[in-house]
Design a protein around this motif. Structure first.
Motif, mmCIF file in Angstrom:
data_model
loop_
_atom_site.group_PDB
_atom_site.id
_atom_site.type_symbol
_atom_site.label_atom_id
_atom_site.label_comp_id
_atom_site.label_asym_id
_atom_site.label_seq_id
_atom_site.Cartn_x
_atom_site.Cartn_y
_atom_site.Cartn_z
ATOM 1 N N ASN A 23 17.144 -4.631 -47.783
ATOM 2 C CA ASN A 23 16.751 -3.343 -47.209
ATOM 3 C C ASN A 23 15.419 -3.363 -46.462
ATOM 4 O O ASN A 23 14.653 -2.407 -46.521
ATOM 5 C CB ASN A 23 16.732 -2.245 -48.282
ATOM 6 C CG ASN A 23 18.120 -1.890 -48.743
ATOM 7 O OD1 ASN A 23 19.044 -1.773 -47.940
ATOM 8 N ND2 ASN A 23 18.286 -1.759 -50.049
ATOM 9 N N VAL A 24 15.139 -4.445 -45.757
ATOM 10 C CA VAL A 24 13.975 -4.467 -44.868
ATOM 11 C C VAL A 24 14.428 -3.796 -43.578
ATOM 12 O O VAL A 24 15.351 -4.280 -42.921
ATOM 13 C CB VAL A 24 13.473 -5.909 -44.615
ATOM 14 C CG1 VAL A 24 12.344 -5.922 -43.615
ATOM 15 C CG2 VAL A 24 13.041 -6.545 -45.938
ATOM 16 N N PRO A 51 21.534 -1.731 -41.849
ATOM 17 C CA PRO A 51 21.849 -2.553 -40.669
ATOM 18 C C PRO A 51 20.576 -3.121 -40.026
ATOM 19 O O PRO A 51 19.502 -2.520 -40.101
ATOM 20 C CB PRO A 51 22.541 -1.569 -39.726
ATOM 21 C CG PRO A 51 23.035 -0.471 -40.607
ATOM 22 C CD PRO A 51 22.054 -0.378 -41.738
ATOM 23 N N ILE A 52 20.702 -4.272 -39.391
ATOM 24 C CA ILE A 52 19.570 -4.918 -38.729
ATOM 25 C C ILE A 52 19.201 -4.097 -37.494
ATOM 26 O O ILE A 52 20.058 -3.857 -36.638
ATOM 27 C CB ILE A 52 19.925 -6.358 -38.299
ATOM 28 C CG1 ILE A 52 20.453 -7.170 -39.478
ATOM 29 C CG2 ILE A 52 18.713 -7.053 -37.680
ATOM 30 C CD1 ILE A 52 21.056 -8.500 -39.079
ATOM 31 N N MET A 58 12.217 -4.802 -32.165
ATOM 32 C CA MET A 58 12.483 -6.025 -32.919
ATOM 33 C C MET A 58 12.328 -7.251 -32.017
ATOM 34 O O MET A 58 11.669 -8.217 -32.376
ATOM 35 C CB MET A 58 13.896 -5.973 -33.516
ATOM 36 C CG MET A 58 14.218 -7.097 -34.494
ATOM 37 S SD MET A 58 14.565 -8.712 -33.794
ATOM 38 C CE MET A 58 16.086 -8.405 -32.953
ATOM 39 N N THR A 59 12.907 -7.213 -30.827
ATOM 40 C CA THR A 59 12.838 -8.377 -29.951
ATOM 41 C C THR A 59 11.424 -8.630 -29.434
ATOM 42 O O THR A 59 11.066 -9.773 -29.152
ATOM 43 C CB THR A 59 13.818 -8.265 -28.767
ATOM 44 O OG1 THR A 59 13.557 -7.061 -28.054
ATOM 45 C CG2 THR A 59 15.256 -8.277 -29.240
ATOM 46 N N LYS A 60 10.624 -7.586 -29.337
ATOM 47 C CA LYS A 60 9.237 -7.769 -28.902
ATOM 48 C C LYS A 60 8.461 -8.619 -29.914
ATOM 49 O O LYS A 60 7.715 -9.515 -29.548
ATOM 50 C CB LYS A 60 8.551 -6.411 -28.714
ATOM 51 C CG LYS A 60 7.152 -6.507 -28.182
ATOM 52 C CD LYS A 60 6.559 -5.135 -27.945
ATOM 53 C CE LYS A 60 5.140 -5.282 -27.427
ATOM 54 N NZ LYS A 60 4.512 -3.979 -27.218
ATOM 55 N N THR A 61 8.647 -8.349 -31.203
ATOM 56 C CA THR A 61 7.924 -9.116 -32.220
ATOM 57 C C THR A 61 8.609 -10.435 -32.549
ATOM 58 O O THR A 61 7.958 -11.368 -33.006
ATOM 59 C CB THR A 61 7.703 -8.307 -33.514
ATOM 60 O OG1 THR A 61 8.961 -7.842 -33.991
ATOM 61 C CG2 THR A 61 6.761 -7.145 -33.296
#
Length: 167
Positions: A23-24, A51-52, A58-61
């Motif tokens: 659950n991150v 869900p991811i 997300m893609t930036k980091t």
């Protein structure tokens, strides 16, 4: 001269470690987990529960590491942990608990593959997953706060595990 990823000669290798994330949900944390998994040569990144959040944050980091880090999603962490146990993995939960052991006192198996289990940013690892764990470790804290960011904590533990695996 400062080195970059273009002119440095790091030895690429895979470590027998699966990083299971229960659950991150924070997109920046998920992206950072991809980068951390890549940095330590983790064999697989497994997200469980929510869900991811695959998107711009997300893609930036992640800095594109999601394109080559092996990952999957599963609905429940307990199912993943039980499956990995049957495959011979030793489950290490990262959590402050009544039965947790200081990371500085932990000797990790160099024979069995390992799972590092991390939990929800606010609530940590669930009781059900703690019960499935072979060991529970915590990072000694010296300030006022009793915890740190889940990615920072995972990085500290992964560093210690991979350092011990290289002995």
């Amino acid at each position: 001269m400062q080195l970059t990823h273009y002119n440095s000669k790091f030895n690429q290798r895979k470590s027998p470690i699966a990083l299971v994330c229960e659950n991150v949900t924070n997109a920046a944390n998920v992206g950072s987990l991809f980068r951390t998994a890549d940095a330590f040569g983790i064999e697989k990144l497994i997200f469980c529960g929510s869900p991811i959040p695959l998107g711009r944050k997300m893609t930036k980091t992640s800095r594109s590491t999601e394109k080559y880090v092996d990952f999957e999603w599963c609905e429940t962490a307990e199912v993943v942990l039980n499956k990995l146990k049957t495959l011979g993995y030793q489950i290490i939960a990262l959590e402050i608990a009544s039965n947790s052991k200081s990371l500085s006192q932990m000797e990790f198996s160099t024979i069995k593959p390992l799972v590092l289990l991390i939990g929800d940013e606010n609530f940590g690892v669930s009781e059900g997953c703690l019960e499935l764990s072979d060991h529970v470790v915590h990072i000694d804290m010296f300030g006022q706060n009793s915890s740190m960011n889940v990615v920072q904590a995972a990085g500290i533990v992964l560093y210690e595990i991979t350092k011990q695996l290289m002995r």
